[in-house]
Design an enzyme around this catalytic site. Structure first.
Site, PDB file in Angstrom:
ATOM      1  N   ASP A   1     -64.329  57.873  63.954  1.00  0.00           N
ATOM      2  CA  ASP A   1     -65.006  57.522  62.700  1.00  0.00           C
ATOM      3  C   ASP A   1     -66.056  56.427  62.943  1.00  0.00           C
ATOM      4  OD1 ASP A   1     -63.169  59.283  61.557  1.00  0.00           O
ATOM      5  OD2 ASP A   1     -62.881  58.048  59.776  1.00  0.00           O
TER       6      ASP A   1
ATOM      7  N   ASP B   1     -58.729  58.791  66.872  1.00  0.00           N
ATOM      8  CA  ASP B   1     -59.046  59.147  65.480  1.00  0.00           C
ATOM      9  C   ASP B   1     -59.893  58.035  64.852  1.00  0.00           C
ATOM     10  OD1 ASP B   1     -59.042  60.477  63.064  1.00  0.00           O
ATOM     11  OD2 ASP B   1     -56.945  60.084  62.587  1.00  0.00           O
TER      12      ASP B   1
ATOM     13  N   LYS C   1     -53.812  49.888  74.268  1.00  0.00           N
ATOM     14  CA  LYS C   1     -53.461  48.535  73.799  1.00  0.00           C
ATOM     15  C   LYS C   1     -52.265  48.113  74.620  1.00  0.00           C
ATOM     16  CE  LYS C   1     -53.927  44.971  71.071  1.00  0.00           C
ATOM     17  NZ  LYS C   1     -55.066  44.044  71.204  1.00  0.00           N
TER      18      LYS C   1
ATOM     19  N   TYR D   1     -31.373  53.150  54.726  1.00  0.00           N
ATOM     20  CA  TYR D   1     -31.099  52.281  53.582  1.00  0.00           C
ATOM     21  C   TYR D   1     -32.308  52.112  52.673  1.00  0.00           C
ATOM     22  CZ  TYR D   1     -27.749  51.020  57.213  1.00  0.00           C
ATOM     23  OH  TYR D   1     -26.848  51.073  58.234  1.00  0.00           O
TER      24      TYR D   1
ATOM     25  N   ASP E   1     -59.212  47.060  70.504  1.00  0.00           N
ATOM     26  CA  ASP E   1     -60.007  46.139  69.674  1.00  0.00           C
ATOM     27  C   ASP E   1     -61.353  45.875  70.313  1.00  0.00           C
ATOM     28  OD1 ASP E   1     -58.315  45.054  71.573  1.00  0.00           O
ATOM     29  OD2 ASP E   1     -57.770  43.282  70.421  1.00  0.00           O
TER      30      ASP E   1
HETATM   31  N1  GGG Z   1     -61.636  67.907  58.489  1.00  0.00           N
HETATM   32  C1  GGG Z   1     -60.369  67.470  58.783  1.00  0.00           C
HETATM   33  C2  GGG Z   1     -59.734  66.597  57.774  1.00  0.00           C
HETATM   34  O1  GGG Z   1     -59.472  66.949  56.676  1.00  0.00           O
HETATM   35  N2  GGG Z   1     -59.469  65.384  58.202  1.00  0.00           N
HETATM   36  C3  GGG Z   1     -58.758  64.460  57.396  1.00  0.00           C
HETATM   37  C4  GGG Z   1     -57.797  63.645  58.165  1.00  0.00           C
HETATM   38  O2  GGG Z   1     -57.195  62.768  57.603  1.00  0.00           O
HETATM   39  N3  GGG Z   1     -57.621  63.915  59.435  1.00  0.00           N
HETATM   40  C5  GGG Z   1     -56.725  63.233  60.250  1.00  0.00           C
HETATM   41  C6  GGG Z   1     -56.762  63.798  61.634  1.00  0.00           C
HETATM   42  O3  GGG Z   1     -57.759  64.399  62.034  1.00  0.00           O
HETATM   43  O4  GGG Z   1     -55.794  63.638  62.354  1.00  0.00           O
END
Ligand code: GGG
Length: 356
Positions: free
Chosen positions: A251, A247, A190, A146, A223
């Protein structure tokens, strides 16, 4: 003599700039290594290809890649194309189709690099994240009902199989034993909130851990893990987590160890039936694309992981040693590491130092 077929997808944004340096280093180290050759094929796929064809790669793109020994990948992402189209159009399908289930993301605070976290010195942080790479929260399972009505309903499911969960956890333990670090595996979930998938993950973690009684184990909620990774990164050795959590954590680990521009990633097909793929963790960074400012060292570290994966350990060690010298000397660094050098100058410096 060893000759390898290498597929290169530079992709979007800063991808072509960092990949050019990665290739240069690879060619230089191969030229210095007796009997080591790379036959490289470039695939011009990504967002420009999408603008021309409506696809991020051709329909038979994965078929074209399947015969290569490894893939070197740059980045995906474009300011004019929704991120779910760019990512779902090339990177995630490749990881799934080639069963690149084991994603390995080291994060080390190297001599010459400053952490933004006060009081952390070189050598204090040396960890590796094992990311489940083909299922979990990134499985393309869900739907939208929807749309555009007040009853709009959206479902996005997570997929956690016993096979996928067990093999990433086992790979993390195996690596922990091999690497001889702090001898600890931290599982991140989690499970207080996600009582199906994450409780299941915790159970599989406990089962696999029982096979490694010599390894210290720990289970953290995500967390808490995010917080500890910032304040006490030195406490971690091997971290294992689902696709999404790992992921995000990778970072955090990258910035704690100085820059996203230093974080490499290996996407490994454990059975070796399909090519594995090597890339920097960072994305397209289109705010600095085309300016010769991007840090190519994550890609060059990824090249070293690629060499190691192919069994070219000596060449991998030479690449890593050259990068460590660049970092330690602090003369030729890009802006993210406090320097003024260009992408190309950093690549040239790595090549110069490869000689010894
Ligand atoms: N060098 C890999 C790249 O472009 N990563 C961007 C990204 O958003 N990656 C998400 C992931 O690694 O799953």
């Amino acid at each position: 003599m060893a000759e390898y077929n290498l597929a290169v997808i530079a992709g979007d944004g800063i991808g072509p700039e960092v990949i050019a340096q990665g290739r240069k280093v690879l060619e230089a180290v191969a030229a210095q290594s007796e009997g080591l050759f790379f036959r490289t094929t470039e695939f011009p796929w990504g967002s420009d290809y999408y603008r021309e064809t409506g696809r991020m790669m051709p329909e038979d793109g994965l078929g074209q890649l399947s015969a290569c020994d490894a893939v070197l990948f740059g980045a995906v992402g474009d300011p004019d194309i929704p991120d779910h189209i760019t990512l779902q159009g090339i990177l995630l399908p490749m990881r799934r189709a080639f069963d690149q289930a084991i994603c390995i993301r080291p994060a080390v605070l190297y001599p010459g690099v400053a952490s933004p976290v006060a009081g952390k010195a070189a050598g204090d942080v040396d960890l590796v994240i094992f990311r489940e790479n083909t299922e979990g929260e990134y499985a393309p399972v869900g739907g939208r009902l929807y749309p555009g009505t007040p009853h709009e309903t959206v479902i996005q499911s997570g997929v956690f199989t016993r096979r996928g969960t067990e093999r990433i956890i086992r790979a993390a333990f195996e690596h922990c034993v091999r690497r001889g670090g702090k001898n600890k595996v931290t599982s991140v979930t989690k499970s207080n909130a996600q009582a199906f998938s994450m409780v299941f993950w915790d159970e599989v973690f406990a089962e696999v851990a029982a096979d490694y009684p010599q390894v210290q184990t720990e289970s953290l909620l995500v967390d808490r893990a995010a917080m500890d990774l910032v304040r006490w990164p030195e406490d971690f050795d091997v971290i294992v987590a689902s696709n999404l959590f790992a992921d995000i954590l990778s970072d955090i680990a990258a910035v704690v160890t100085g820059s996203m521009g230093l974080a490499p990633s290996a996407n490994i097909n454990p059975e070796g039936r399909f090519p594995s793929m090597f890339e920097p963790v960072h994305g397209a960074a289109f705010d600095i694309a085309g300016r010769n400012q991007a840090n190519p060292l994550a890609t060059i570290f990824a090249v070293a992981m690629l060499l190691e994966h192919l069994g070219e350990t000596e060449a991998a060690q030479r690449v890593n040693a050259a990068v460590l010298r660049v970092l330690n000397e602090r003369i030729t660094l890009t802006a993210d590491l406090g320097g003024t050098a260009s992408t190309q100058q950093v690549g040239d410096e790595v090549v110069r130092l490869l000689g010894g």
